[in-house]
Scaffold this motif. Structure first.
Motif, PDB file in Angstrom:
ATOM      1  N   GLU A  46       9.042   7.711   1.317  1.00 45.16           N
ATOM      2  CA  GLU A  46       7.659   7.956   0.907  1.00 45.16           C
ATOM      3  C   GLU A  46       6.673   7.410   1.931  1.00 45.16           C
ATOM      4  OE1 GLU A  46       6.824   6.780  -3.099  1.00 45.16           O
ATOM      5  OE2 GLU A  46       8.646   7.713  -3.859  1.00 45.16           O
ATOM      6  N   CYS A  47       7.184   6.820   2.996  1.00 39.74           N
ATOM      7  CA  CYS A  47       6.338   6.299   4.064  1.00 39.74           C
ATOM      8  C   CYS A  47       5.615   7.463   4.730  1.00 39.74           C
ATOM      9  CB  CYS A  47       7.210   5.558   5.087  1.00 39.74           C
ATOM     10  SG  CYS A  47       6.280   4.791   6.429  1.00 39.74           S
ATOM     11  N   ARG A  48       4.324   7.292   4.941  1.00 41.05           N
ATOM     12  CA  ARG A  48       3.546   8.338   5.597  1.00 41.05           C
ATOM     13  C   ARG A  48       3.675   8.220   7.115  1.00 41.05           C
ATOM     14  NH1 ARG A  48      -2.151   7.707   3.925  1.00 41.05           N
ATOM     15  NH2 ARG A  48      -1.598   5.534   3.684  1.00 41.05           N
ATOM     16  N   LEU A  49       3.374   9.283   7.809  1.00 44.14           N
ATOM     17  CA  LEU A  49       3.484   9.325   9.267  1.00 44.14           C
ATOM     18  C   LEU A  49       2.193   9.864   9.858  1.00 44.14           C
ATOM     19  CD1 LEU A  49       5.164   9.210  11.906  1.00 44.14           C
ATOM     20  CD2 LEU A  49       5.956  11.519  11.349  1.00 44.14           C
ATOM     21  N   LYS A  50       1.674   9.153  10.844  1.00 43.41           N
ATOM     22  CA  LYS A  50       0.510   9.613  11.607  1.00 43.41           C
ATOM     23  C   LYS A  50       0.974   9.833  13.039  1.00 43.41           C
ATOM     24  CE  LYS A  50      -3.858  10.166  12.880  1.00 43.41           C
ATOM     25  NZ  LYS A  50      -4.617  11.330  12.563  1.00 43.41           N
ATOM     26  N   MET A  51       0.925  11.083  13.496  1.00 41.77           N
ATOM     27  CA  MET A  51       1.333  11.411  14.858  1.00 41.77           C
ATOM     28  C   MET A  51       0.095  11.570  15.737  1.00 41.77           C
ATOM     29  SD  MET A  51       4.523  14.039  14.312  1.00 41.77           S
ATOM     30  CE  MET A  51       3.614  15.253  13.367  1.00 41.77           C
ATOM     31  N   ILE A  52       0.056  10.814  16.805  1.00 41.91           N
ATOM     32  CA  ILE A  52      -1.035  10.907  17.770  1.00 41.91           C
ATOM     33  C   ILE A  52      -0.440  11.424  19.073  1.00 41.91           C
ATOM     34  CG2 ILE A  52      -2.787   9.630  19.055  1.00 41.91           C
ATOM     35  CD1 ILE A  52      -2.792   7.579  16.735  1.00 41.91           C
ATOM     36  N   GLY A  53      -0.962  12.528  19.544  1.00 40.24           N
ATOM     37  CA  GLY A  53      -0.462  13.123  20.770  1.00 40.24           C
ATOM     38  C   GLY A  53      -1.269  14.361  21.109  1.00 40.24           C
ATOM     39  N   LEU A  54      -0.704  15.188  21.961  1.00 43.24           N
ATOM     40  CA  LEU A  54      -1.400  16.394  22.405  1.00 43.24           C
ATOM     41  C   LEU A  54      -1.227  17.526  21.404  1.00 43.24           C
ATOM     42  CD1 LEU A  54      -0.332  16.320  26.149  1.00 43.24           C
ATOM     43  CD2 LEU A  54      -2.493  15.560  25.176  1.00 43.24           C
ATOM     44  N   ASN A  55      -2.310  18.217  21.135  1.00 43.79           N
ATOM     45  CA  ASN A  55      -2.246  19.404  20.287  1.00 43.79           C
ATOM     46  C   ASN A  55      -1.658  20.559  21.099  1.00 43.79           C
ATOM     47  OD1 ASN A  55      -3.430  18.219  17.985  1.00 43.79           O
ATOM     48  ND2 ASN A  55      -5.434  18.417  18.931  1.00 43.79           N
ATOM     49  N   ASP A  56      -1.274  21.605  20.419  1.00 49.63           N
ATOM     50  CA  ASP A  56      -0.679  22.766  21.071  1.00 49.63           C
ATOM     51  C   ASP A  56      -1.782  23.594  21.716  1.00 49.63           C
ATOM     52  OD1 ASP A  56       1.239  24.575  21.865  1.00 49.63           O
ATOM     53  OD2 ASP A  56       1.246  25.659  19.962  1.00 49.63           O
ATOM     54  N   GLU A  57      -2.123  23.241  22.940  1.00 54.01           N
ATOM     55  CA  GLU A  57      -3.187  23.934  23.668  1.00 54.01           C
ATOM     56  C   GLU A  57      -2.927  23.807  25.169  1.00 54.01           C
ATOM     57  OE1 GLU A  57      -6.757  20.799  24.069  1.00 54.01           O
ATOM     58  OE2 GLU A  57      -6.264  21.284  21.992  1.00 54.01           O
ATOM     59  N   PHE A  58      -3.601  24.624  25.956  1.00 52.03           N
ATOM     60  CA  PHE A  58      -3.454  24.530  27.398  1.00 52.03           C
ATOM     61  C   PHE A  58      -4.020  23.201  27.877  1.00 52.03           C
ATOM     62  CE2 PHE A  58      -3.375  29.182  26.900  1.00 52.03           C
ATOM     63  CZ  PHE A  58      -2.185  29.425  27.560  1.00 52.03           C
ATOM     64  N   GLY A  59      -3.343  22.591  28.827  1.00 49.72           N
ATOM     65  CA  GLY A  59      -3.758  21.297  29.346  1.00 49.72           C
ATOM     66  C   GLY A  59      -4.827  21.396  30.413  1.00 49.72           C
TER      67      GLY A  59
ATOM     68  N   GLU B  37       1.971   9.330  21.758  1.00 50.39           N
ATOM     69  CA  GLU B  37       2.702   9.759  22.940  1.00 50.39           C
ATOM     70  C   GLU B  37       1.873  10.693  23.799  1.00 50.39           C
ATOM     71  OE1 GLU B  37       6.009  12.415  21.814  1.00 50.39           O
ATOM     72  OE2 GLU B  37       5.113  12.377  19.825  1.00 50.39           O
ATOM     73  N   GLU B  38       2.149  10.680  25.091  1.00 51.98           N
ATOM     74  CA  GLU B  38       1.515  11.597  26.038  1.00 51.98           C
ATOM     75  C   GLU B  38       2.366  12.863  26.087  1.00 51.98           C
ATOM     76  OE1 GLU B  38       0.833   9.814  29.860  1.00 51.98           O
ATOM     77  OE2 GLU B  38       0.273   7.923  28.948  1.00 51.98           O
ATOM     78  N   HIS B  39       2.417  13.547  24.967  1.00 59.89           N
ATOM     79  CA  HIS B  39       3.305  14.702  24.806  1.00 59.89           C
ATOM     80  C   HIS B  39       2.755  15.503  23.637  1.00 59.89           C
ATOM     81  CE1 HIS B  39       6.957  16.820  23.433  1.00 59.89           C
ATOM     82  NE2 HIS B  39       7.415  16.649  24.650  1.00 59.89           N
ATOM     83  N   SER B  40       3.214  16.717  23.512  1.00 59.12           N
ATOM     84  CA  SER B  40       2.828  17.532  22.369  1.00 59.12           C
ATOM     85  C   SER B  40       3.328  16.891  21.081  1.00 59.12           C
ATOM     86  CB  SER B  40       3.438  18.928  22.506  1.00 59.12           C
ATOM     87  OG  SER B  40       3.214  19.680  21.330  1.00 59.12           O
ATOM     88  N   VAL B  41       2.529  16.975  20.031  1.00 58.23           N
ATOM     89  CA  VAL B  41       2.978  16.448  18.737  1.00 58.23           C
ATOM     90  C   VAL B  41       4.076  17.338  18.164  1.00 58.23           C
ATOM     91  CG1 VAL B  41       0.842  15.237  18.149  1.00 58.23           C
ATOM     92  CG2 VAL B  41       1.098  17.636  17.501  1.00 58.23           C
ATOM     93  N   ILE B  42       4.263  18.520  18.740  1.00 58.02           N
ATOM     94  CA  ILE B  42       5.325  19.426  18.304  1.00 58.02           C
ATOM     95  C   ILE B  42       6.570  19.125  19.135  1.00 58.02           C
ATOM     96  CG2 ILE B  42       6.061  21.825  18.131  1.00 58.02           C
ATOM     97  CD1 ILE B  42       3.039  22.550  17.945  1.00 58.02           C
ATOM     98  N   GLY B  43       7.632  18.700  18.484  1.00 58.25           N
ATOM     99  CA  GLY B  43       8.891  18.472  19.180  1.00 58.25           C
ATOM    100  C   GLY B  43       8.978  17.172  19.945  1.00 58.25           C
ATOM    101  N   GLY B  44       8.081  16.262  19.691  1.00 57.43           N
ATOM    102  CA  GLY B  44       8.092  14.992  20.400  1.00 57.43           C
ATOM    103  C   GLY B  44       8.617  13.851  19.543  1.00 57.43           C
ATOM    104  N   LEU B  45       8.210  12.648  19.890  1.00 58.86           N
ATOM    105  CA  LEU B  45       8.639  11.456  19.178  1.00 58.86           C
ATOM    106  C   LEU B  45       8.266  11.534  17.703  1.00 58.86           C
ATOM    107  CD1 LEU B  45       9.729   8.540  19.061  1.00 58.86           C
ATOM    108  CD2 LEU B  45       7.425   7.787  19.694  1.00 58.86           C
ATOM    109  N   GLY B  46       7.048  11.955  17.406  1.00 57.10           N
ATOM    110  CA  GLY B  46       6.603  12.044  16.014  1.00 57.10           C
ATOM    111  C   GLY B  46       7.484  12.970  15.195  1.00 57.10           C
ATOM    112  N   SER B  47       7.900  14.074  15.806  1.00 55.67           N
ATOM    113  CA  SER B  47       8.792  15.008  15.110  1.00 55.67           C
ATOM    114  C   SER B  47      10.141  14.364  14.813  1.00 55.67           C
ATOM    115  CB  SER B  47       9.003  16.268  15.944  1.00 55.67           C
ATOM    116  OG  SER B  47       7.796  16.981  16.062  1.00 55.67           O
ATOM    117  N   ALA B  48      10.645  13.586  15.751  1.00 57.45           N
ATOM    118  CA  ALA B  48      11.923  12.905  15.541  1.00 57.45           C
ATOM    119  C   ALA B  48      11.812  11.879  14.416  1.00 57.45           C
ATOM    120  CB  ALA B  48      12.381  12.239  16.835  1.00 57.45           C
ATOM    121  N   VAL B  49      10.709  11.145  14.384  1.00 56.24           N
ATOM    122  CA  VAL B  49      10.493  10.166  13.315  1.00 56.24           C
ATOM    123  C   VAL B  49      10.349  10.895  11.980  1.00 56.24           C
ATOM    124  CG1 VAL B  49       8.911   8.402  12.425  1.00 56.24           C
ATOM    125  CG2 VAL B  49       9.494   8.441  14.853  1.00 56.24           C
ATOM    126  N   ALA B  50       9.612  11.994  11.963  1.00 57.28           N
ATOM    127  CA  ALA B  50       9.442  12.779  10.736  1.00 57.28           C
ATOM    128  C   ALA B  50      10.785  13.261  10.208  1.00 57.28           C
ATOM    129  CB  ALA B  50       8.518  13.969  10.995  1.00 57.28           C
TER     130      ALA B  50
END
Length: 78
Positions: free
Chosen positions: A37-50, A15-28
């Motif tokens: 036991e399914c693993r999750l790989k979240m790809i998105g923006l890290n918590d940093e200034f854009g 997602e084009e969003h922070s990995v914190i509080g985004g789609l990956g968090s909802a799936v997690a």
């Protein structure tokens, strides 16, 4: 999500969003609630200034262009 978790070893979110509080968090949250036991790989923006720039350049910079996402998926240890 529940069905996919039963059928696959890994779920990947991108997602084009922070990995914190985004789609990956909802799936997690769903996976945790189900005790999956399914693993999750979240790809998105890290918590940093854009940064600012052209969208294509920014996607590459943050590793969110197609080739970067494909590489990150290929690096998942199955």
């Amino acid at each position: 999500i529940k069905k996919l978790a039963k059928e696959h070893e890994v779920i990947v979110t991108a997602e084009e969003h922070s990995v914190i509080g985004g789609l990956g968090s909802a799936v997690a949250e769903v996976l945790a609630k189900e005790g999956s036991e399914c693993r999750l790989k979240m790809i998105g923006l890290n918590d940093e200034f854009g940064q600012s720039g052209k969208p294509k350049d920014l996607l590459a910079y943050y590793g969110l262009d197609a080739s970067s996402i494909a590489k990150k998926i290929q690096e998942i240890d199955l």
